[in-house]
Each structure stands twice: as structure tokens, then as C-alpha cells.
Motif scaffolding. Structure first.
Motif, PDB file in Angstrom:
ATOM      1  N   PHE B  37       0.809  -1.273  -0.124  1.00 60.15           N
ATOM      2  CA  PHE B  37      -0.081   0.023   0.067  1.00 60.15           C
ATOM      3  C   PHE B  37       0.899   1.116  -0.115  1.00 60.15           C
ATOM      4  N   LEU B  40       2.020   2.035  -3.207  1.00 62.95           N
ATOM      5  CA  LEU B  40       1.043   2.302  -4.197  1.00 62.95           C
ATOM      6  C   LEU B  40       0.784   4.033  -3.867  1.00 62.95           C
ATOM      7  N   LEU B  41       0.988   4.196  -2.481  1.00 62.28           N
ATOM      8  CA  LEU B  41       0.638   5.609  -2.292  1.00 62.28           C
ATOM      9  C   LEU B  41       1.801   6.758  -3.017  1.00 62.28           C
ATOM     10  N   LEU B  43       3.312   5.713  -5.535  1.00 63.17           N
ATOM     11  CA  LEU B  43       3.212   5.881  -7.023  1.00 63.17           C
ATOM     12  C   LEU B  43       1.998   6.999  -7.404  1.00 63.17           C
ATOM     13  N   ILE B  44       0.785   7.277  -6.403  1.00 61.65           N
ATOM     14  CA  ILE B  44      -0.066   7.922  -6.473  1.00 61.65           C
ATOM     15  C   ILE B  44       0.515   9.362  -6.346  1.00 61.65           C
ATOM     16  N   TRP B  46       3.386  10.323  -7.142  1.00 63.45           N
ATOM     17  CA  TRP B  46       4.163  10.456  -8.441  1.00 63.45           C
ATOM     18  C   TRP B  46       3.375  11.098  -9.377  1.00 63.45           C
ATOM     19  N   PHE B  47       2.193  10.389  -9.904  1.00 59.92           N
ATOM     20  CA  PHE B  47       1.301  10.917 -10.902  1.00 59.92           C
ATOM     21  C   PHE B  47       0.707  12.198 -10.530  1.00 59.92           C
ATOM     22  N   PHE B  48       0.276  12.342  -9.310  1.00 61.18           N
ATOM     23  CA  PHE B  48      -0.241  13.584  -8.804  1.00 61.18           C
ATOM     24  C   PHE B  48       0.790  14.762  -9.159  1.00 61.18           C
ATOM     25  N   MET B  50       2.924  14.980 -11.423  1.00 63.41           N
ATOM     26  CA  MET B  50       3.148  15.099 -12.863  1.00 63.41           C
ATOM     27  C   MET B  50       1.965  15.858 -13.252  1.00 63.41           C
ATOM     28  N   SER B  51       0.734  15.590 -12.798  1.00 65.83           N
ATOM     29  CA  SER B  51      -0.362  16.221 -13.052  1.00 65.83           C
ATOM     30  C   SER B  51      -0.121  17.886 -12.837  1.00 65.83           C
ATOM     31  N   PHE B  57       6.826  17.856 -10.266  1.00 66.58           N
ATOM     32  CA  PHE B  57       7.459  16.572 -10.729  1.00 66.58           C
ATOM     33  C   PHE B  57       8.881  16.532 -10.577  1.00 66.58           C
TER      34      PHE B  57
END
Ligand code: HEM
Lengths: 127, 130
Positions: B37, B40-41, B43-44, B46-48, B50-51, B57
Motif C-alpha cells: 500500500f 502504491l501511495l 506511485l499516486i 508521483w502521478f499527482f 506530474m499532473s 514533478f
């Protein structure tokens, strides 16, 4: 019904039909995660140390974007199913158990919103 | 023992139980599931990041590419492939395949071997495309 659910009790292990459904949907997410994790990890290790533009381009590709999005969302769903069983095994005080499960549920939904927001904006971002 | 119904020994007697491969692998499935988990956090986030844009980023990318960041990623990778193969073994058990002490023992070694191979393979992909 014989296994009627206990009022106000969160978690699945006390309910007959629901616990079967829980078990089946846990297998469902596990099976989906088999291809998704392979596809996602192969993408991820290739770009995780690359500069912004390159990473952005990779995940703006619709297939990569969808694979990553699905991998994360289904992992979150699968985690919530799994951690529920773990908590039912170890937390015996029903009030604390219900509270913990509720907090984890709220956290997961919050993360779902963050993830969907992120992937949509990545997809639509202008370089 | 029977005199005190409140305080009877529980089975398995974890404190005197000799750890066996199968019991260790079984608890590892649970531990890796919980630990994943946190991967996974990451990763979340990381994408956030990036957005949000390049500046955020770059900041977050610097963190996960530091030595500690990479060690955490490596740990998540090991946990993922272990949980993956152990999970696939669970799925076979669920449809009734692979029971019997001998098969359980064999598949335990298969899970470990597959996990190590996939970790190495993933690292190689990372190195040769990086
Ligand atoms: C990569 C593909 C994955 C597969 C094939 C998989 C498979 C499984 C299976 C079959 C189970 C049920 C085991 C049982 O019957 O006791 C399970 C449990 C679990 N999984 Fe996964 N899983 C995967 C990824 C993940 C991820 C990414 C996470 C975390 C974010 C996770 C967290 C958990 C947790 C917490 C449990 C509960 C453990 C327990 O009850 O002891 N899994 N997984």
C-alpha cells in the motif's frame, strides 16, 4: 435469513451472502491485477528516472495512461478488500474495527478522486 | 490445564513453533500486501506531482531517484513480485489445484524462484532501457 447481517457491523465475516460476494470480488481483482501489474511495471521501470517531458509523453499515450490508471484503481480496490480481512482477524473490539474500516474506506475514496483527477489532467496537458 | 478454561494453550503454539517454509511464506503474503500500500501511495503521489506540472514533478522525481528513494522502490518491487506469485498460487489453490504436502512444498520453491527471477528481469529492463 439465517445469516442475517448484524446491524451496524462493518466488515464481511459476519454476513453469509455478503462474505461469499466479498470472496468472489477479491478473486476478481486479483485476476485483473495479474496482467495489469506486468504491463504497468514494464512501463514504469523504463521511465521512472527520465525527465518530465519524456515521462509525460509516455503516460499521455492512451494505452499507457489507461493501463496505469486501471492498475492503480484496481490495486486500491484490492487493497481495501484485503485489509478488511486482515483487520477482521486482528481487531476484535467492534467499535474500533468499524471505525478503522470506515476510515480506510474514506481514505481509499479520497485517493480514487486524486488518481482520476491526476490521470485526466496528465492526458489533457499541453506540452 | 482443564482446571482453567480461561487460560488454555492456543494452537499453534507460536512461541515454541518451529518456523517452516510454508508458514513463513504464508505470513509474508499478508505482510507484502500491507506494505505494498505504501508503494502504491508513492506511485499516486508521483502521478499527482506530474499532473501539477514540471516543477512539482522534478521535486518529487528527485526524491524517488535519491538513494533512499530507490531503495524504497526496490523494496516495493520485491514485495510486488513476491505477492504476485504467491497470489497466483492462492488462485490455483482456490480452484483446487496444488494441494498435498509435496505440491505445496514444490510450489513454495517455485514462488521463491519466480520472484527472484522477475526481480532480476525487471531490474535488467530498467538498466537496459534507462
Ligand atoms: C500484483 C498482483 C496481485 C495479485 C495477483 C494479488 C493476489 C492476491 C490474492 C489472491 C489475495 C488473497 C489471498 C488469500 O486468499 O488469503 C491477496 C490478498 C491481499 N493483497 Fe494482493 N495481489 C496483488 C497485488 C496487491 C497490491 C498491489 C496490494 C496493495 C496495495 C495488495 C494487497 C493485498 C492485501 C492487503 C491482501 C490481504 C492479505 C491477507 O488477507 O492476508 N495486493 N492478494
Amino acid at each position: 435469513m439465517m445469516f442475517g447481517s448484524v446491524k451496524g457491523l462493518r466488515g464481511q465475516s459476519h454476513k453469509g451472502v455478503e462474505s461469499t460476494n466479498h470472496w468472489i470480488s477479491q478473486r476478481f481483482t486479483s485476476i485483473l491485477l495479474v496482467p495489469l501489474s506486468i504491463l504497468f511495471v514494464v512501463n514504469f521501470v523504463r521511465v521512472f528516472d527520465k525527465p518530465f517531458i519524456e515521462v509525460l509523453k509516455t503516460f499521455q499515450h492512451p494505452v499507457n495512461n489507461l493501463v496505469a490508471l486501471l492498475f492503480i484503481l484496481i490495486s486500491l480496490w484490492h487493497y481495501r478488500q484485503g485489509i478488511e480481512v486482515v483487520i477482521e482477524d486482528y481487531v476484535h473490539d467492534l467499535r474500533i474495527r468499524n471505525l478503522t474500516l470506515r476510515l480506510i474506506g474514506i481514505m481509499c475514496w479520497f485517493l480514487v478522486i486524486v488518481v482520476i483527477f491526476s490521470f485526466v489532467s496528465i492526458y489533457r496537458m499541453e506540452i | 490445564m482443564t482446571q482453567d478454561p480461561q487460560n488454555r494453550p492456543l494452537s499453534p503454539h507460536l512461541t515454541i513453533y518451529r518456523p517452516q517454509l510454508n508458514s513463513v511464506l504464508s505470513i509474508m503474503h499478508r505482510i507484502t500486501g500491507i506494505v505494498l500500500f505504501f508503494g502504491l501511495l508513492l506511485l499516486i503521489f508521483w502521478f499527482f506531482s506530474m499532473s501539477v506540472g514540471q516543477a512539482s514533478f522534478d521535486l518529487f522525481s528527485g526524491l524517488i531517484n535519491s538513494l533512499i528513494g530507490r531503495l524504497i522502490l526496490l523494496g516495493s518491487l520485491c514485495a510486488l513480485w513476491y505477492h504476485f506469485f504467491s497470489g497466483v498460487r492462492h488462485l490455483f489453490w482456490d480452484v483446487g489445484i496444488g494441494f498435498g504436502l509435496e505440491w505445496v512444498q514444490r510450489s513454495s520453491y517455485a514462488v521463491l524462484l519466480a520472484t527472484i527471477s522477475l526481480i532480476i528481469l525487471t531490474l535488467l529492463i530498467g538498466v537496459f532501457t534507462g
